[in-house]
Design a protein around this motif. Structure first.
Motif, PDB file in Angstrom:
ATOM      1  N   TYR B 423      15.697  29.323  36.244  1.00 42.97           N
ATOM      2  CA  TYR B 423      15.148  29.711  37.558  1.00 42.97           C
ATOM      3  C   TYR B 423      16.233  30.324  38.419  1.00 42.97           C
ATOM      4  O   TYR B 423      16.046  31.329  39.095  1.00 42.97           O
ATOM      5  CB  TYR B 423      14.569  28.497  38.275  1.00 42.97           C
ATOM      6  N   PHE B 424      17.368  29.682  38.354  1.00 43.72           N
ATOM      7  CA  PHE B 424      18.484  30.124  39.176  1.00 43.72           C
ATOM      8  C   PHE B 424      18.863  31.561  38.836  1.00 43.72           C
ATOM      9  O   PHE B 424      18.977  32.422  39.706  1.00 43.72           O
ATOM     10  CB  PHE B 424      19.666  29.190  38.917  1.00 43.72           C
ATOM     11  N   VAL B 425      19.033  31.816  37.524  1.00 42.05           N
ATOM     12  CA  VAL B 425      19.434  33.158  37.099  1.00 42.05           C
ATOM     13  C   VAL B 425      18.330  34.159  37.426  1.00 42.05           C
ATOM     14  O   VAL B 425      18.601  35.262  37.916  1.00 42.05           O
ATOM     15  CB  VAL B 425      19.756  33.168  35.604  1.00 42.05           C
ATOM     16  N   LEU B 426      17.075  33.758  37.176  1.00 35.45           N
ATOM     17  CA  LEU B 426      15.962  34.657  37.498  1.00 35.45           C
ATOM     18  C   LEU B 426      15.991  35.027  38.966  1.00 35.45           C
ATOM     19  O   LEU B 426      15.818  36.181  39.342  1.00 35.45           O
ATOM     20  CB  LEU B 426      14.623  34.002  37.145  1.00 35.45           C
ATOM     21  N   GLY B 427      16.218  34.003  39.792  1.00 43.98           N
ATOM     22  CA  GLY B 427      16.297  34.246  41.227  1.00 43.98           C
ATOM     23  C   GLY B 427      17.399  35.226  41.557  1.00 43.98           C
ATOM     24  O   GLY B 427      17.196  36.187  42.312  1.00 43.98           O
ATOM     25  N   LEU B 428      18.550  35.011  40.942  1.00 48.91           N
ATOM     26  CA  LEU B 428      19.691  35.897  41.199  1.00 48.91           C
ATOM     27  C   LEU B 428      19.377  37.318  40.763  1.00 48.91           C
ATOM     28  O   LEU B 428      19.641  38.279  41.498  1.00 48.91           O
ATOM     29  CB  LEU B 428      20.912  35.392  40.439  1.00 48.91           C
ATOM     30  N   VAL B 429      18.803  37.447  39.553  1.00 47.29           N
ATOM     31  CA  VAL B 429      18.471  38.772  39.053  1.00 47.29           C
ATOM     32  C   VAL B 429      17.487  39.449  39.995  1.00 47.29           C
ATOM     33  O   VAL B 429      17.624  40.621  40.341  1.00 47.29           O
ATOM     34  CB  VAL B 429      17.897  38.676  37.623  1.00 47.29           C
ATOM     35  N   GLY B 430      16.500  38.653  40.445  1.00 43.68           N
ATOM     36  CA  GLY B 430      15.522  39.193  41.381  1.00 43.68           C
ATOM     37  C   GLY B 430      16.178  39.714  42.635  1.00 43.68           C
ATOM     38  O   GLY B 430      15.922  40.829  43.092  1.00 43.68           O
ATOM     39  N   LEU B 431      17.086  38.907  43.182  1.00 49.29           N
ATOM     40  CA  LEU B 431      17.754  39.299  44.423  1.00 49.29           C
ATOM     41  C   LEU B 431      18.619  40.535  44.199  1.00 49.29           C
ATOM     42  O   LEU B 431      18.663  41.435  45.029  1.00 49.29           O
ATOM     43  CB  LEU B 431      18.600  38.139  44.950  1.00 49.29           C
ATOM     44  N   LEU B 432      19.289  40.579  43.036  1.00 46.05           N
ATOM     45  CA  LEU B 432      20.120  41.748  42.742  1.00 46.05           C
ATOM     46  C   LEU B 432      19.255  42.995  42.590  1.00 46.05           C
ATOM     47  O   LEU B 432      19.617  44.069  43.065  1.00 46.05           O
ATOM     48  CB  LEU B 432      20.919  41.519  41.465  1.00 46.05           C
TER      49      LEU B 432
END
Lengths: 244, 835, 223
Positions: B423-432
């Motif tokens: 979730y964390f990485v997905l969130g980061l990718v989304g934000l990027l």
């Protein structure tokens, strides 16, 4: 570089502090405040009863940790019905309530015009070490007010946890017979007879009965209720005669 | 056929970029290793605190004597030398001072030798607890003395025993765990337990078996073994880490935050290394073009550049490691006053090793992309001074994929939870991704703008210079700024929730069961300002005609709607409350409601969330079997999660005044004053119970304060490191920009003009990055705070503006710093370099 | 004697490479007259570019003085030099040095805009037309060929009608045809704005059209 961690979905401490506080104080002395349903449909009961009994009390009456239909008032009503007594038993238990609280709401109870009130209170006082004379005064006053309102009172005798010390427990246990005698009301010698102290009949908190425990309590209470019902019936017929 | 001189020459010719690269690697490593090392020591310090809060590693709790299986198991452990145990009997009992005929309910703790395994019971005399508490004596809390009119040396009657007061206790490590106490603490030696004669049929005793496990790594294993033989449900086996102490979650949040910082630092380090390396290789493109033109194979070029990167990387790594050791050496001197003494700032070798591995991996991974560009560079393109494309799309995606996987793996490893990590990485990718999209859109808008002022126009055009990596700069810069902003925002929110929840005026005493008729008298006895909260017990019967389903409610993890609620009445908001829906508590159509037989109620947002309650809904309560139809007229929220009472449902006074109620009160007072109040209450209003939580608050506040300083330290450390990394990457990218200045100067622009153009251009970049980063950081921090930490979120717009302002100043400053040389020197030298 | 636009007195310049000192220009004195076309001729490495850089103030001599319109500019700071570079001097480089972020037109306009010339656009457009590039005005330098770039650079050097234009091997990066065009344009434009031209080249062909030739050999004037 690695820091080990368990995933947190934490409630914060402060919430917890308060949560504990309220559950402890106001829901009786245990945290295991399992949800118990209370879907009261007090409005216009479907059936007409011969009379109304209010089980006034604390978490032992409210049935903390068990479902409401498993708590002793519900079991008692069922028992009465089975035995042909068409009486309604209202659960008037409030978890964590002391005898002072019970006295404070006695008028509220009277306003509901019960025929019989089973008065079960004082346990929380005892566990907080409230002086026994306070408990006695409260119960005595409550019984007096109920009687004055023409309500048949059954007093549930209580005993205190032995760890509080011999002096206190002795004084505490003496409160109930004394009040019963003084107010001339029915007394159940010990409300938790055969239940208190038996691990299998109590929840892990040691205090609150299991559904099975509540059935035994209902058994214990039952004969006194029958007595009260009979007294009530006598009283009613006497009144009826007078009215005629 | 490696040519070391070639590598050396290459490094020398772009020595500035090489230096920045080395610096970035060193800094990244320094941060990773130091933070990692410190966080593990902070973690152990925090675990020490957690241990102290339970005074043991494993705690077995029961209301009955321990089952034989469990006892045998514990005995076995002790025989094998795995653990040591101590039994603590905890229960309430009346304690009397027979001389004065005074008695008080006290909270007894009958302890065996060994307690506490962790932490210390501090005594007023300063003596050693285990020396003082002997058979026949007791150690009591001062309030017991106050209540009983006794002094050390006097004897008190407990159960059937007469025991002599040996000392008073000042602090008890595990107090917060059982803070909710109706009476003062009294310690009794286990040897006196029989004599008390209080454990008998009908006694309610807390049997606490404390275990100290000799090998910390075995705690979980032993606990699992014990739990498997324990008699459910009455025997509960917990470790100091998973015991539901309330403090646990708090610790978890802070540990999670430390991990977060670790991940963020990793991100920053990666970004820094990548940018510096990109700039370094771009600087060498010309050379590479020539080399290719004269027939050098890709193999030759790549192997040389890889070797060069490795050399520089190794140098940076060594530098970073030495710096972190240096830092470790001087850190105690630097932060001795700030950090708690129990936190050892020691860098463990395994963290150094981990740091090295990570550093190499990050350098390797992030070098891949720039190196690919080297590979795909066409010699002709060099001579036209154009930029080579980054090669096939496939390869690009592949690289991004590998980096993402690497990072995901790291995150999962850090968080030790696959779902959260993903979730964390997905969130980061989304934000990027969002970041990239917004950057694109913004650049497209800016591109069309042609301002009138020459300097501003030049600045705008400068952003779109061919070969200029504006988009890349903005994306990297805003990504790293987002990370820093997020660290700051999350830290501030954690602080606000946990630390500022302990203001000095926090009530330290609660008064329960005040009857309405006693309120006046109680106020007089209290003599100080206090808050009063009337409490009416009621259950919720239905929401909008939908009955509460007990079974569903039972499943809820947090609160549920089937329990008895505490209703209250008042016509004002508490200090820490805010209306979020509606403009007054009860609205302005009260009369209309009354005609329908309804009353207004204000609902707290938290319970509204549980029950999906909205303003305008009809709630039916059963106030002790009397139905109460309440229309939701407003929604409240709590601005701070302070240790203050809160109520889900607030009514008008007239609605509930007649209902049976008790009053709850909270006040803050001195210990001596509290003792006096307690004594008077015992005499005049004996039904009122007092809960003294001063000691607990004290301990918790101390822990909070300690953690707060640690977190502040970590936050500032990572922010400073992040800033340095950012500065160097700005420097790296800006260095390429200064050629422009030469042309300006040759054409007769004054240094003022050059400065103006550069300042404006940097301002534009900084503003875009700052605002973007602000936006992303807000979104990210909100998610982390509300989803992970479960705390309320404050966007802190003022501080955010300051952060953006600092960013702008920083970028402009660094940009000018990078172009300073050109401003003062003659342009011919730069031109010569160009040819 | 005609007016001297530019005068150099005893200029010397040397570089330091590792521990060796390489003298590039050794005690050079010379003058440029108004309106003349001076060629500085010499082999590669003879110091032509360095002399040109010194004369135009892009570089600082180790010793000696440079007088522009009788004013000593040797010791001027970069900012004091800026107005001279903008209005009095124009440059054409061997490798063009156009500003990559600006279009052809904007590159030419830029010096005029720095000079706050309200007619900058018009002038630049006119110049572009003269060099036959008016259709490419929106192109960026990287979209232009070498010859085109140098044409733009030429226009840029002349847009503020400078007194003196320095051209450093302007045809050095171009093929002969393009070189020829550039030279012709340069001559034509120089005549139109009546400017002085100082050009460094090693091409005899160009030198032959010059008013005067200064030959550099090993950092000295070969007389």
């Amino acid at each position: 570089m690695k820091v080990r961690i368990t995933k947190s979905a934490g409630k914060n401490l402060c919430k917890l502090l308060l949560c504990l506080l309220f559950i402890y104080v106001l829901a009786g002395c245990d945290r295991q405040d399992k949800p118990s349903s209370n879907n009261p449909q007090p409005v216009a009961p479907a059936r007409i009863y011969e009379g109304t009994i209010i089980a006034l009390g604390d978490s032992l009456t409210a049935g903390l940790g068990v479902a409401e239909e498993e708590a002793y008032p519900a079991v008692l009503e069922e028992k009465l019905q089975q035995s042909g007594y068409n009486w309604q038993v209202i659960n008037g238990g409030i978890s964590g309530e002391t005898s002072s609280g019970a006295l404070t709401r006695i008028n509220w109870i009277i306003a509901q015009k019960p025929d019989i009130v089973i008065l079960e209170t004082g346990a929380n006082d005892g566990m907080r070490g409230i002086p026994t004379w306070v408990i006695k005064d409260n119960i005595s006053q409550a019984a007096k007010l109920l009687k004055e309102a023409g309500v048949e009172v059954i007093l549930a005798g209580m005993q205190m946890l032995q760890n509080l010390g011999p002096d206190y427990t002795k004084e505490f246990a003496a409160v109930y017979p004394a009040v019963a005698q003084e107010q001339k009301i029915l007394l159940i010698p010990f409300f938790l007879e055969q239940v208190a102290g038996t691990p299998s009949l109590n929840l892990p908190d040691f205090i609150h009965p299991t559904p099975e425990g509540h059935r035994i309590v209902a058994q214990t209470v039952y004969p006194y209720v029958v007595k009260a019902i009979q007294a009530r019936r006598l009283d009613r017929s006497a009144k009826n005669k007078k009215n005629r | 056929m490696l040519n070391f001189r070639f590598i050396f020459r290459q490094i020398r010719s772009s020595h500035k970029q090489a230096l920045i690269f080395v610096f970035c690697v060193a800094l990244s490593l320094l941060t990773l290793v130091s933070l990692g090392g410190f966080s593990s020591s902070v973690r152990s310090s925090m675990l020490k605190d957690a241990r102290q809060l339970h005074a043991a590693d494993i705690i077995i709790h029961s209301h009955y004597p321990l089952s034989p299986v469990l006892t045998t198991a514990i005995k076995d452990y002790e025989k094998q030398g795995l653990a040591t145990s101590a039994v603590v009997h905890e229960f309430y009992s009346m304690t009397s001072n027979t001389a004065l005929e005074k008695s008080v309910l006290s909270h007894l703790k009958v302890i065996e030798k060994g307690y506490p395994f962790y932490g210390k019971v501090e005594l007023a005399s300063g003596r050693d607890f285990s020396e003082v508490l002997k058979e026949g004596t007791i150690v009591v809390e001062q309030s017991a003395l106050d209540r009983l009119g006794a002094e050390p040396g006097d004897s008190l009657q407990i159960g059937s025993a007469e025991l002599i007061i040996a000392d008073t206790v000042i602090a008890e490590p595990d107090r917060p765990v059982s803070f909710f106490s109706f009476g003062p603490r009294i310690f009794v030696a286990a040897a006196d337990l029989e004599r008390l004669d209080l454990i008998r049929m009908g006694s309610r005793i807390h049997y606490n078996y404390l275990l100290k496990v000799n090998d910390p790594a075995m705690v979980d294993r032993l606990a699992d073994e014990l739990a498997s033989v324990a008699v459910a449900p009455q025997e509960r086996v917990n470790t100091f880490e998973n015991a539901e102490s309330g403090v646990k979650r708090f610790f978890e949040n802070f540990l999670f935050f430390l991990n977060l910082i670790g991940i963020f630092t990793l991100l920053l380090a990666g970004i820094g290394i990548q940018t510096a390396l990109g700039a370094l290789l771009r600087d060498s493109e010309y050379t590479i073009g020539i080399m290719k033109a004269v027939g050098a194979t890709n193999r030759f070029i790549c192997s040389h550049f890889i070797l060069m990167i490795m050399l520089l990387g190794t140098f940076g790594t060594l530098l970073g490691l030495s710096l972190s050791f240096l830092l470790q050496l001087y850190l105690p001197a630097l932060f001795g006053g700030i950090l708690p003494a129990s936190v050892d700032l020691v860098i463990a070798w395994d963290t150094v090793f981990e740091g090295l591995l990570l550093g190499t991996a990050v350098v390797g991974l992030f070098s891949f992309m720039p190196l690919r560009r080297v590979r795909n560079l066409k010699p002709a393109a060099i001579f036209r001074k154009e930029r080579g494309t980054a090669g096939g799309r496939l390869a690009q995606y592949f690289t991004i994929g590998v980096i993402t996987c690497f990072f995901t793996g790291l995150t999962i490893w850090q968080l030790e939870d696959i779902a959260t990590g993903i979730y964390f990485v997905l969130g980061l990718v989304g934000l990027l991704g969002l970041n990239t999209l917004i950057t694109q859109a913004l650049l497209r808008i800016i591109r069309k703008k042609r301002p009138r002022t020459l300097a501003l126009r030049q600045a705008f055009r400068g952003l779109f210079r061919p070969k200029n990596a504006t988009r890349a700069i903005i994306i990297t810069l805003s990504a790293s700024l987002s990370v820093i902003f997020s660290i700051y925002l999350i830290e501030q929110n954690l602080q606000a929730t946990f630390i500022q929840s302990y203001p000095p005026d926090l009530p330290n005493a609660y008064f329960l069961d005040i009857q309405p008729t006693q309120r006046q008298k109680f106020s007089t006895i209290l003599g100080t300002e206090a808050q009063f909260y009337p409490i009416i017990r009621a259950r919720l019967a239905s929401i909008n005609g939908r009955a509460i389903d007990r079974e569903i409610e039972r499943q809820r993890r947090r609160d549920n709607l089937s329990r008895e609620f505490n209703l209250t009445y008042r016509d004002f908001l508490l200090d820490d409350e805010q209306l979020i829906v509606g403009d007054s508590l009860f609205g302005n159509r009260i009369e209309e409601l009354r005609q329908r037989g309804e009353v207004p109620v204000s609902v707290l947002d938290t319970v509204a969330e549980i029950g999906d309650i909205r303003v305008g809904n009809l709630l039916v309560f059963s106030v002790q079997s009397i139905p109460l139809k309440a229309r939701v007229t407003s929604m409240r929220t709590r601005t701070e999660s302070q240790v203050r009472p809160y109520f889900y449902f607030v009514f008008q006074e007239e609605t509930l005044k007649a209902a049976p109620q008790t009053i709850f009160s909270a006040a803050k007072m001195e210990r001596a004053k509290l003792a006096e109040v307690q004594n008077r209450l015992a005499k005049e209003l004996p039904n009122i119970s007092v809960i003294d939580i001063a000691k607990t608050i004290e301990i918790l506040a101390r822990i909070m304060h300690k953690l707060s300083t640690i977190v502040q330290f970590f936050t500032s450390f990572s922010i400073i490191a992040g800033l340095l990394i950012i500065i160097s990457s700005i420097f790296a990218t800006r260095l390429a920009r200064i050629r422009e200045a030469v042309y300006y100067k040759i054409l007769g622009a004054s240094s003022g003009f050059v400065l103006q153009v550069f300042t404006l251009e940097n301002f534009l970049i900084a503003m875009v990055c700052g605002l973007l980063a602000g936006l992303i950081a807000q979104a990210g921090s909100w998610i982390v705070c509300s989803r992970v930490f479960d705390i309320s979120y404050h966007p802190l717009p003022g501080r955010m503006a300051i952060m953006v302002g600092i960013t702008v100043l920083l970028v402009i400053g660094v940009g000018i710093g990078a172009s300073l040389s050109i401003l003062q020197q003659k342009p011919a030298g730069f031109l010569r370099d160009e040819e | 004697m005609a007016d001297k636009v530019l005068e150099a007195v005893e200029l010397s310049k040397s570089y330091r490479v590792d521990d060796r000192r390489i003298t590039v220009l050794d005690n050079i004195s010379m003058a440029v007259e108004k309106g003349e076309f001076l060629v500085i001729e010499g082999k590669s490495g003879s110091g032509k570019s360095t002399l040109l850089s010194l004369l135009s103030g892009l570089y600082k001599p180790d010793s000696g003085r440079i007088l522009l319109n009788d004013r000593d500019i040797t010791g001027l700071s970069e900012d004091q030099l800026a107005p001279f570079r903008n209005r009095t001097i124009g440059y054409v480089f061997q490798s063009f040095h156009l500003i990559p972020s600006l279009t052809a037109l904007e590159n030419i306009m830029f010096p005029a805009e720095l000079n706050h010339d309200p007619a900058a656009t018009a002038k630049a457009a006119e110049l572009l037309r003269r060099v036959d590039l008016h259709q490419r005005d929106d192109n960026f330098p990287h979209q232009l060929s070498g010859g085109e770039k140098q044409r733009v650079a030429l226009c840029r050097a002349l847009v503020n009608s400078p007194q003196i234009v320095f051209a450093d091997e302007p045809t050095g990066n171009l093929d002969s045809a393009n070189g020829e065009t550039i030279l012709q344009l340069l001559m034509k434009l120089r005549r139109e704005v009546a400017t002085t031209l100082v050009m460094a080249t090693h091409s005899r062909e160009i030198s032959s059209t010059a008013d005067r030739i200064l030959r550099l050999v090993d950092g000295r004037i070969d007389s």
